[in-house]
Design a protein around this motif. Structure first.
Motif, PDB file in Angstrom:
ATOM      1  N   ALA A   1     -11.551   2.121  -7.454  1.00  0.00           N
ATOM      2  CA  ALA A   1     -12.459   1.053  -7.032  1.00  0.00           C
ATOM      3  C   ALA A   1     -11.664  -0.226  -6.797  1.00  0.00           C
ATOM      4  N   GLY A   2     -12.187  -1.063  -5.913  1.00  0.00           N
ATOM      5  CA  GLY A   2     -11.541  -2.337  -5.626  1.00  0.00           C
ATOM      6  C   GLY A   2     -12.013  -3.430  -6.547  1.00  0.00           C
ATOM      7  N   THR A   3     -12.086  -3.115  -7.842  1.00  0.00           N
ATOM      8  CA  THR A   3     -12.499  -4.062  -8.877  1.00  0.00           C
ATOM      9  C   THR A   3     -11.595  -3.882 -10.075  1.00  0.00           C
ATOM     10  N   LYS A   4     -11.743  -4.755 -11.066  1.00  0.00           N
ATOM     11  CA  LYS A   4     -10.915  -4.660 -12.264  1.00  0.00           C
ATOM     12  C   LYS A   4     -11.126  -3.352 -13.018  1.00  0.00           C
ATOM     13  N   ASP A   5     -12.250  -2.688 -12.776  1.00  0.00           N
ATOM     14  CA  ASP A   5     -12.526  -1.407 -13.442  1.00  0.00           C
ATOM     15  C   ASP A   5     -11.902  -0.220 -12.709  1.00  0.00           C
ATOM     16  N   GLY A   6     -11.298  -0.452 -11.555  1.00  0.00           N
ATOM     17  CA  GLY A   6     -10.648   0.628 -10.825  1.00  0.00           C
ATOM     18  C   GLY A   6      -9.438   1.151 -11.581  1.00  0.00           C
ATOM     19  N   THR A   7      -9.214   2.436 -11.513  1.00  0.00           N
ATOM     20  CA  THR A   7      -8.084   3.066 -12.200  1.00  0.00           C
ATOM     21  C   THR A   7      -7.240   3.852 -11.200  1.00  0.00           C
ATOM     22  N   THR A   8      -5.981   4.079 -11.579  1.00  0.00           N
ATOM     23  CA  THR A   8      -5.073   4.815 -10.703  1.00  0.00           C
ATOM     24  C   THR A   8      -5.543   6.254 -10.515  1.00  0.00           C
ATOM     25  N   CYS A   9      -5.415   6.735  -9.297  1.00  0.00           N
ATOM     26  CA  CYS A   9      -5.758   8.126  -9.008  1.00  0.00           C
ATOM     27  C   CYS A   9      -4.794   8.668  -7.962  1.00  0.00           C
ATOM     28  N   GLU A  10      -4.928   9.928  -7.636  1.00  0.00           N
ATOM     29  CA  GLU A  10      -4.105  10.537  -6.600  1.00  0.00           C
ATOM     30  C   GLU A  10      -4.313   9.790  -5.280  1.00  0.00           C
ATOM     31  N   LEU A  11      -3.294   9.790  -4.442  1.00  0.00           N
ATOM     32  CA  LEU A  11      -3.372   9.028  -3.186  1.00  0.00           C
ATOM     33  C   LEU A  11      -4.565   9.427  -2.333  1.00  0.00           C
ATOM     34  N   SER A  12      -4.928  10.688  -2.387  1.00  0.00           N
ATOM     35  CA  SER A  12      -5.988  11.197  -1.514  1.00  0.00           C
ATOM     36  C   SER A  12      -7.390  10.898  -2.022  1.00  0.00           C
ATOM     37  N   ARG A  13      -7.518  10.356  -3.240  1.00  0.00           N
ATOM     38  CA  ARG A  13      -8.848  10.294  -3.864  1.00  0.00           C
ATOM     39  C   ARG A  13      -9.376   8.883  -4.073  1.00  0.00           C
ATOM     40  N   GLY A  14      -8.668   7.877  -3.603  1.00  0.00           N
ATOM     41  CA  GLY A  14      -9.064   6.513  -3.893  1.00  0.00           C
ATOM     42  C   GLY A  14      -9.669   5.779  -2.711  1.00  0.00           C
ATOM     43  N   VAL A  15      -9.829   4.464  -2.877  1.00  0.00           N
ATOM     44  CA  VAL A  15     -10.530   3.651  -1.885  1.00  0.00           C
ATOM     45  C   VAL A  15      -9.580   2.984  -0.886  1.00  0.00           C
ATOM     46  N   ILE A  16      -8.275   3.059  -1.115  1.00  0.00           N
ATOM     47  CA  ILE A  16      -7.322   2.483  -0.158  1.00  0.00           C
ATOM     48  C   ILE A  16      -7.098   3.476   0.976  1.00  0.00           C
ATOM     49  N   ASP A  17      -7.127   2.985   2.196  1.00  0.00           N
ATOM     50  CA  ASP A  17      -6.894   3.811   3.383  1.00  0.00           C
ATOM     51  C   ASP A  17      -5.383   4.016   3.534  1.00  0.00           C
ATOM     52  N   ILE A  18      -4.896   5.160   3.087  1.00  0.00           N
ATOM     53  CA  ILE A  18      -3.452   5.414   3.095  1.00  0.00           C
ATOM     54  C   ILE A  18      -2.924   5.571   4.519  1.00  0.00           C
ATOM     55  N   THR A  19      -3.729   6.128   5.408  1.00  0.00           N
ATOM     56  CA  THR A  19      -3.291   6.239   6.808  1.00  0.00           C
ATOM     57  C   THR A  19      -3.058   4.861   7.402  1.00  0.00           C
ATOM     58  N   ALA A  20      -3.965   3.931   7.149  1.00  0.00           N
ATOM     59  CA  ALA A  20      -3.802   2.564   7.646  1.00  0.00           C
ATOM     60  C   ALA A  20      -2.594   1.894   7.004  1.00  0.00           C
ATOM     61  N   PHE A  21      -2.351   2.212   5.728  1.00  0.00           N
ATOM     62  CA  PHE A  21      -1.204   1.631   5.036  1.00  0.00           C
ATOM     63  C   PHE A  21       0.105   2.120   5.657  1.00  0.00           C
ATOM     64  N   VAL A  22       0.168   3.413   5.978  1.00  0.00           N
ATOM     65  CA  VAL A  22       1.368   3.953   6.628  1.00  0.00           C
ATOM     66  C   VAL A  22       1.572   3.308   7.996  1.00  0.00           C
ATOM     67  N   ARG A  23       0.492   3.124   8.741  1.00  0.00           N
ATOM     68  CA  ARG A  23       0.619   2.445  10.039  1.00  0.00           C
ATOM     69  C   ARG A  23       1.188   1.040   9.857  1.00  0.00           C
ATOM     70  N   ALA A  24       0.735   0.353   8.813  1.00  0.00           N
ATOM     71  CA  ALA A  24       1.229  -1.003   8.563  1.00  0.00           C
ATOM     72  C   ALA A  24       2.702  -0.986   8.170  1.00  0.00           C
ATOM     73  N   LEU A  25       3.123   0.008   7.391  1.00  0.00           N
ATOM     74  CA  LEU A  25       4.540   0.139   7.038  1.00  0.00           C
ATOM     75  C   LEU A  25       5.394   0.232   8.297  1.00  0.00           C
ATOM     76  N   ARG A  26       4.929   1.006   9.241  1.00  0.00           N
ATOM     77  CA  ARG A  26       5.670   1.164  10.490  1.00  0.00           C
ATOM     78  C   ARG A  26       5.611  -0.109  11.335  1.00  0.00           C
ATOM     79  N   LYS A  27       4.469  -0.753  11.341  1.00  0.00           N
ATOM     80  CA  LYS A  27       4.305  -1.964  12.146  1.00  0.00           C
ATOM     81  C   LYS A  27       5.273  -3.052  11.706  1.00  0.00           C
TER      82      LYS A  27
END
Length: 280
Positions: A211-237
């Motif tokens: 979750a995008g709040t203080k109660d959010g906890t670490t999870c596997e990359l595929s199971r959370g609320v951060i868009d990992i595909t968008a993050f990879v695009r930003a890394l390349r950008k």
């Protein structure tokens, strides 16, 4: 659906590795500047040999060194033996830390340690009033210094913008170890922040959160609320050329399955999105 097939193929790689069926040469070789690593804290409950055995199964070759694997008081001989053991497993220790530093003496000791270890990057958490002293030591040692953000509840460095505003007028070798999960937990956008502060991001703690709040906890990359595909695009950008080091805190006494899922997912995203961009 070629892209989807590539994605599914690569997300299964880590599972094959766990079963002992994936030769190193079978790992997808991309053209990205960034490298996949492991943040040493992921292995806080494991000795070095056990940690390296997991990294071999995961086919990951970069490690941010923590002091429980290489103590601050290590001799030159012990440091040499440590690096030799990493090399035997095909692993490079690329940085040290995170290291908390509340006094100038602790800053001195940390820089001396990093120099003896032979790395050019240190992850640190200094008291803000000591940042001018950190600036002095960075110039003296020519070691980059990346401050770690720790999310809501951290009074010093909760998010990326806090760190950036404190270091933007300091030596260019002082920047950020960008913990994207904690940034999200603070309520910020880690994809946008990566693009905004890229010039000062030297290391990334790669993770997702529930979750995008203080109660959010670490999870596997595929199971959370951060868009990992968008993050990879930003890394390349932004042409990010550092390490993206998985920091997996969900099952710290049994992290291998979660790390494997995250490794496979990240490699699959990288390969699939790369293939898609070449076709467009």
């Amino acid at each position: 659906m070629t892209t989807r097939r590539i994605f599914l193929k690569n997300t299964s790689l880590a599972g094959l590795a766990l079963a002992g069926g994936l030769p190193a040469a079978a790992a997808p070789q991309g053209e990205d500047l960034f490298k996949l690593g492991i943040a040493g804290y992921s292995f806080v409950h494991f000795k070095l040999d056990e940690s390296l055995a997991m990294m071999k199964k995961l086919d990951v070759h970069y490690l941010c060194i923590k002091d429980f694997h290489l103590p601050y008081a290590s001799t030159d001989a012990e440091i040499a033996a440590f690096h030799a053991k990493l090399a035997q497993s095909g692993v490079t220790g690329y940085a040290v830390g995170p290291i908390y530093m509340k006094t100038t003496e602790e800053i001195d000791n940390a820089f001396a340690y990093a120099k003896r270890v032979g790395v050019k990057l240190m992850i640190g958490i200094p008291n803000p009033e000591h940042l001018p002293y950190v600036d002095k030591k960075v110039r003296e040692y020519d070691i980059r210094y990346a401050i770690h953000n720790h999310g809501p509840g951290d009074k010093l460095y909760p998010n990326a913008i806090t760190v950036y505003n404190l270091v933007k007028n300091l030596d260019a070798r002082i920047g950020l170890c960008f913990d994207m999960g904690h940034d999200k937990r603070y309520g910020d956008d880690p994809v946008a922040d990566l693009e905004k502060y890229a010039s000062r991001i030297f290391d990334i703690h790669l993770k997702n959160v529930t979750a995008g709040t203080k109660d959010g906890t670490t999870c596997e990359l595929s199971r959370g609320v951060i868009d990992i595909t968008a993050f990879v695009r930003a890394l390349r950008k932004v042409k990010y050329a550092g390490c993206c080091s998985l920091e997996y805190e969900k099952d710290m006494k049994d992290p291998l399955a979660g790390l494997a899922e995250s490794v496979g997912y990240f490699k699959g995203i990288c390969t699939a999105s790369q293939s898609s961009s070449k076709k467009s």
